[in-house]
Design an enzyme around this catalytic site. Sequence first.
Site, PDB file in Angstrom:
ATOM      1  N   GLY A 189     108.611 104.262  64.023  1.00  0.00           N
ATOM      2  CA  GLY A 189     108.020 104.583  65.329  1.00  0.00           C
ATOM      3  C   GLY A 189     106.751 105.404  65.265  1.00  0.00           C
ATOM      4  O   GLY A 189     106.422 106.112  66.224  1.00  0.00           O
TER       5      GLY A 189
ATOM      6  N   LYS B 275      93.520 104.184  62.746  1.00  0.00           N
ATOM      7  CA  LYS B 275      94.419 103.621  61.730  1.00  0.00           C
ATOM      8  C   LYS B 275      93.554 103.353  60.506  1.00  0.00           C
ATOM      9  O   LYS B 275      92.942 102.291  60.376  1.00  0.00           O
ATOM     10  CB  LYS B 275      95.051 102.326  62.245  1.00  0.00           C
ATOM     11  CG  LYS B 275      96.079 101.706  61.299  1.00  0.00           C
ATOM     12  CD  LYS B 275      97.416 102.391  61.386  1.00  0.00           C
ATOM     13  CE  LYS B 275      98.454 101.682  60.530  1.00  0.00           C
ATOM     14  NZ  LYS B 275      99.781 102.305  60.609  1.00  0.00           N
TER      15      LYS B 275
END
Length: 224
Positions: A14, A37
Amino acid sequence: MMSCFVTGTDTGVGKTLSSCALLHALAEYHARVVGMKPVASGAEADGQGGWANEDSLALRAASTLRVDPAWDNPVLLPDPVSPHIAAQRANVRVTLAPILAAYGELRRQADAIVVEGAGGWQVPLSPDLRISDLAMALQLPVVLVVGLRLGCINHALLTADAIRASGLPLAGWIASRIDPGMREPEANMAYLRQHMGAPLLADIAWQARPDARTVSVQLPREWQ
């Protein structure tokens, strides 16, 4: 300017949902919020003639600042496998320099940045580079996402110890209830609350369709 690095006790616990929840919470206090990211494995068509990673797309949707994809996801690898394997398959060597340069560009534009790692703390990016090395190069406080399932206490405490041993602060942790059938979840939570040595920022209930906007996050005061 506020930044943090999100890591997890494992893959699939998660991290992206937690990172998006952090972005939504930060947006209540900061106008220009962006997710990053640095290294993503697994690319899909983005509908605009290009390629993107699903985690990166989720972070972009939760961000208030739109930036060049080369800045919020400087390393995009085609295959959905461990980053060092995906890089090898793509004949790419992941290095720190382009990632740090991209982060520098985000710093110049954003008020708050949430950097999401790949997998867990010791996931390799190349033969001699791991996620932990990237976090240390960025010198950011760390948020640890703990996937609540059998074995989570061991994974959480080992990872927390490794983060502190690196010299980085563990700013907090997020409980992610990824196993709706887990036995004794509250007893596990009670032990973690007592022994993590860091504040619990969010307790994310299991959701069939995860929605980061429904997550209540208690941000550290200095992030507000």
